[in-house]
Design an enzyme around this catalytic site. Structure first.
Site, PDB file in Angstrom:
ATOM      1  N   LYS A  72       0.855  -1.195   0.000  1.00  0.00           N
ATOM      2  CA  LYS A  72       0.000   0.000   0.000  1.00  0.00           C
ATOM      3  C   LYS A  72       0.891   1.244   0.000  1.00  0.00           C
ATOM      4  O   LYS A  72       1.902   1.285   0.720  1.00  0.00           O
ATOM      5  CB  LYS A  72      -0.892  -0.028   1.243  1.00  0.00           C
ATOM      6  CG  LYS A  72      -1.938   1.080   1.309  1.00  0.00           C
ATOM      7  CD  LYS A  72      -2.814   0.910   2.552  1.00  0.00           C
ATOM      8  CE  LYS A  72      -3.923   1.932   2.656  1.00  0.00           C
ATOM      9  NZ  LYS A  72      -4.766   1.727   3.854  1.00  0.00           N
ATOM     10  N   SER A 147      -9.677   1.689   2.827  1.00  0.00           N
ATOM     11  CA  SER A 147      -8.829   2.461   1.951  1.00  0.00           C
ATOM     12  C   SER A 147      -7.765   1.645   1.218  1.00  0.00           C
ATOM     13  O   SER A 147      -7.203   2.118   0.240  1.00  0.00           O
ATOM     14  CB  SER A 147      -8.139   3.561   2.743  1.00  0.00           C
ATOM     15  OG  SER A 147      -7.268   3.003   3.716  1.00  0.00           O
ATOM     16  N   SER A 171      -9.802  -0.643   7.002  1.00  0.00           N
ATOM     17  CA  SER A 171      -9.223  -0.501   5.662  1.00  0.00           C
ATOM     18  C   SER A 171      -8.480  -1.703   5.110  1.00  0.00           C
ATOM     19  O   SER A 171      -8.131  -1.709   3.935  1.00  0.00           O
ATOM     20  CB  SER A 171      -8.299   0.704   5.615  1.00  0.00           C
ATOM     21  OG  SER A 171      -9.056   1.855   5.445  1.00  0.00           O
TER      22      SER A 171
HETATM   23  N1  GLN Z   1     -13.106   4.009   6.307  1.00  0.00           N
HETATM   24  C1  GLN Z   1     -12.546   4.431   7.553  1.00  0.00           C
HETATM   25  C2  GLN Z   1     -12.164   5.872   7.449  1.00  0.00           C
HETATM   26  O1  GLN Z   1     -12.492   6.454   6.479  1.00  0.00           O
HETATM   27  C3  GLN Z   1     -11.359   3.588   7.884  1.00  0.00           C
HETATM   28  C4  GLN Z   1     -10.160   3.921   7.112  1.00  0.00           C
HETATM   29  C5  GLN Z   1      -8.980   3.105   7.481  1.00  0.00           C
HETATM   30  O2  GLN Z   1      -9.094   2.059   8.121  1.00  0.00           O
HETATM   31  N2  GLN Z   1      -7.809   3.602   7.123  1.00  0.00           N
HETATM   32  O3  GLN Z   1     -11.551   6.434   8.295  1.00  0.00           O
END
Ligand code: GLN
Length: 478
Positions: A72, A147, A171
């Site tokens: 990532k 994400s 994410s």
């Molecule tokens: N979707 C969640 C957010 O927008 C989690 C994102 C993540 O785990 N990095 O914060």
């Protein structure tokens, strides 16, 4: 079966028996990328030359010699652009290697590129990337989740054999569920965050995204452990996670929290997860109804704490220390121009929200209160996990949604993580693995949650379930 379709476990065996060379494995993955990347858009940066160099440098005796992985794009890789899918870091080239990537390289893995994400890991669909939207390999008009959408899509599409993601509120698990692959968020402190670009430091964890549970265990073995460079990494011995896959699950207690089977959940998800629980029961697990009574406060708590931490962490992007810099009339104007133009709308929304929650007059009412509720949520898990060994829930309330479907309404988007967010607040580990498909052919994920530092428990249960099904063998038609 093509080489790129193999699991880490299978490829490791074939390379060690010299049935496949590491160079052939890399070529297979690179030509797969050539073929499908135009449709999937999983990668921000590809590093084929560097991968060939790593292959040459890796010791053939290294246990995981020559297995191609994707990372990532929020983990620092020396000499390779690390953008966080933000204009702010578009040209940022770290001078050091994150602990996780340096451990992988030492183990013999070859890194083929950096995958797309929601800007600074803020989002659930990868649509917040400043560069591109990644497609779900099962239906390219749909989002891959987020994400870590690039990593999950790359694994599902065979554009790498395994990948790393990061998980602050879901994410790793949510995109894994939506792309039909396996993803594990370790216990907070299990894996070093050194070199992970910080979003919300008390919630962030790095973890694997792979085709199978065994592969996740193999990657966990490579990346876990105390790191002197990260004071929040725990000095707790690392067991052999791979050995946990294959152990008997007879008599283990599986908690079913009533708060996780709610209205508004897609009925196909509900059915698939309930069937998965029945399957676990047929393998000898004992289902137990439990309650996690503070679940309803998780989203609000998370969005106060995560945005507060983000507003502080992202203060460093001021046009001086890193990356993008806009011209301004004076110093203050330069800061403002840089941050106005360098950050996208979701990141700005969160910085404003977090700055507000931390401001003098509101600190106790928002940040202080959210910390208290976080403790209650953690206690829910501590209490439940005294009674049961693992907790089973859906990973996401729906399967992959259409691109653009939720972009206009941030609150709708925030609800995508309703089943994953509490786990980060509590700091416990959780895995998502495929447990079925919708009628229209979209993958559904089962989440198994364990006690602190009991990744073995969830790997054991997940592996037993996986091996009794064929879900993990399906591949998208691309
Ligand atoms: N979707 C969640 C957010 O927008 C989690 C994102 C993540 O785990 N990095 O914060």
């Amino acid at each position: 079966m093509e080489i790129f379709d193999l699991t880490i476990e299978e490829l490791r065996l074939r390379i060690s028996r010299k049935e496949v060379s590491a160079a052939e494995a890399l070529d297979s993955v690179l030509s797969r990328i050539d073929k499908v990347e135009g449709r999937i858009k999983a990668y921000n940066t590809l590093t084929p030359e560097k991968a060939r160099g790593m292959l040459a440098e890796a010791d053939e005796k290294a246990p995981l010699y020559g297995i191609p992985l994707a990372i990532k794009d929020n983990m620092c890789t020396r000499g390779v652009r690390t953008t966080c899918s933000s204009k702010m870091l578009e040209n940022f080239v770290p001078v050091y290697e994150s602990t996780v990537t340096s451990k992988l390289i030492k183990a013999g893995y070859v890194l083929v590129g950096k995958t797309n994400l929601d800007e600074f890991a803020m989002g659930s669909s990868t649509e917040n990337s400043a560069f591109k939207t990644t497609s779900n390999p099962w239906d390219t008009e749909r989002i891959p989740g987020g994400s870590s959408g690039g990593s999950a899509a790359a694994v599902a599409a065979g554009q790498c054999v395994g990948a790393l993601g990061s998980d602050t509120g879901g994410s790793i698990r949510q995109p894994a569920a939506l792309c039909g692959v396996v993803g594990l968020k370790p216990t907070y402190g299990r894996v070093s965050r050194y070199g992970l670009v910080a979003f919300a430091s008390s919630l962030d964890q790095i973890g694997p995204i792979t085709k199978t549970v065994k592969d996740t265990a193999i990657l966990m073995n490579a990346i876990s452990g105390r790191d002197p460079m990260d004071s929040t990494s725990a000095p707790i011995p690392v067991p052999d996670f791979e050995a946990a896959a294959g152990k008997d699950i007879k008599g283990i207690k599986v908690g079913i929290p009533k708060e996780y089977f709610i209205e508004g959940m897609d009925p196909e998800v509900d059915t698939a997860v309930r069937e998965a629980i029945k399957k676990l029961e047929s393998l000898g697990a004992i289902p137990v109804e439990i309650s996690l009574p503070n679940t309803q406060y998780a989203i609000a708590t998370y969005y106060v704490l995560a945005t507060s931490e983000a507003s502080s962490n992202l203060a460093r992007y001021d046009g001086v220390k890193y990356g993008f810099r806009a011209e301004g009339r004076d110093l203050l104007d330069m800061y403002m121009q840089t941050r106005s133009r360098g950050f996208g709308p979701e990141v700005k929304r969160r910085i404003m929200l977090g700055t507000y929650a931390l401001s003098a007059g509101y600190y106790e009412a928002y940040y202080g209160k959210a910390q208290q509720v976080r403790t209650l949520i953690k206690r829910d898990f501590d209490n439940a996990l005294k009674e049961v060994d693992v907790i089973a829930t859906p990973t996401s309330p729906t399967a992959a949604f259409k691109m653009g479907e939720k972009t206009a309404d941030p609150l709708q988007m925030y609800l995508s993580d309703i089943f994953t967010i509490s786990i980060n607040l509590a700091g416990v580990p959780a895995i998502s693995l495929p447990c079925g498909f919708t009628k229209s052919g979209l993958p559904i994920g089962l989440q198994l949650i364990g006690g602190h530092f009991d990744e073995e428990g969830i790997i054991k249960a997940a592996y037993a379930y996986e091996q009794s099904t064929g879900w993990h063998k399906r591949r998208p038609a691309l």
